[in-house]
Write a protein that holds these residues in place. Sequence first.
Motif, PDB file in Angstrom:
ATOM      1  N   THR A  18     -44.978  40.589  34.851  1.00 20.15           N
ATOM      2  CA  THR A  18     -45.266  40.665  36.291  1.00 20.15           C
ATOM      3  C   THR A  18     -46.656  41.231  36.567  1.00 20.15           C
ATOM      4  O   THR A  18     -47.408  40.643  37.355  1.00 20.15           O
ATOM      5  N   GLU A  29     -48.653  43.763  42.105  1.00 19.33           N
ATOM      6  CA  GLU A  29     -47.328  43.588  41.498  1.00 19.33           C
ATOM      7  C   GLU A  29     -46.258  43.544  42.579  1.00 19.33           C
ATOM      8  O   GLU A  29     -45.306  42.762  42.490  1.00 19.33           O
ATOM      9  N   GLY A  30     -46.413  44.394  43.593  1.00 16.24           N
ATOM     10  CA  GLY A  30     -45.445  44.420  44.691  1.00 16.24           C
ATOM     11  C   GLY A  30     -45.368  43.094  45.415  1.00 16.24           C
ATOM     12  O   GLY A  30     -44.281  42.627  45.763  1.00 16.24           O
ATOM     13  N   SER A  33     -43.573  40.501  43.320  1.00 20.80           N
ATOM     14  CA  SER A  33     -42.151  40.860  43.263  1.00 20.80           C
ATOM     15  C   SER A  33     -41.442  40.497  44.565  1.00 20.80           C
ATOM     16  O   SER A  33     -40.315  39.981  44.544  1.00 20.80           O
ATOM     17  N   ARG A  36     -40.922  36.800  44.728  1.00 20.97           N
ATOM     18  CA  ARG A  36     -39.813  36.389  43.858  1.00 20.97           C
ATOM     19  C   ARG A  36     -38.474  36.712  44.510  1.00 20.97           C
ATOM     20  O   ARG A  36     -37.587  35.869  44.570  1.00 20.97           O
ATOM     21  N   CYS A  37     -38.322  37.926  45.020  1.00 25.10           N
ATOM     22  CA  CYS A  37     -37.038  38.368  45.580  1.00 25.10           C
ATOM     23  C   CYS A  37     -36.681  37.661  46.886  1.00 25.10           C
ATOM     24  O   CYS A  37     -35.513  37.392  47.151  1.00 25.10           O
ATOM     25  N   TYR A  45     -39.787  31.513  37.245  1.00 17.26           N
ATOM     26  CA  TYR A  45     -39.897  32.662  36.353  1.00 17.26           C
ATOM     27  C   TYR A  45     -38.737  32.656  35.379  1.00 17.26           C
ATOM     28  O   TYR A  45     -37.750  31.941  35.561  1.00 17.26           O
ATOM     29  N   LYS A  47     -36.012  35.107  33.261  1.00 22.42           N
ATOM     30  CA  LYS A  47     -35.388  36.420  33.138  1.00 22.42           C
ATOM     31  C   LYS A  47     -34.934  36.593  31.691  1.00 22.42           C
ATOM     32  O   LYS A  47     -34.209  35.772  31.161  1.00 22.42           O
ATOM     33  N   VAL A  52     -38.969  40.144  33.565  1.00 18.66           N
ATOM     34  CA  VAL A  52     -39.336  38.918  34.275  1.00 18.66           C
ATOM     35  C   VAL A  52     -40.640  38.425  33.664  1.00 18.66           C
ATOM     36  O   VAL A  52     -41.593  39.179  33.518  1.00 18.66           O
TER      37      VAL A  52
END
Length: 79
Positions: A18, A29-30, A33, A36-37, A45, A47, A52
Amino acid sequence: MDKQNTVKHHSFDPLLSTPEAAAYLGVTEGTISVWRCTRRYPIPYIKIGRLVKYRKSALDAFLAQRTVGVSTIHEGGLS
């Protein structure tokens, strides 16, 4: 494509963490993320347990899809 060819195909496509993917895209990075969420952008991506990973080719495809071409620039400014 059989399993052996799949392994060969992806062996030269590096997996980025990430932080590495975020740096590659020029975001935090935030941000990546949250994307993605919330599924704001459909960046594929992988897992692996709690890890990730992003394929570099997936990030390149994302950038290509988001690239605005010259055809959007008209005389006198942007459209």
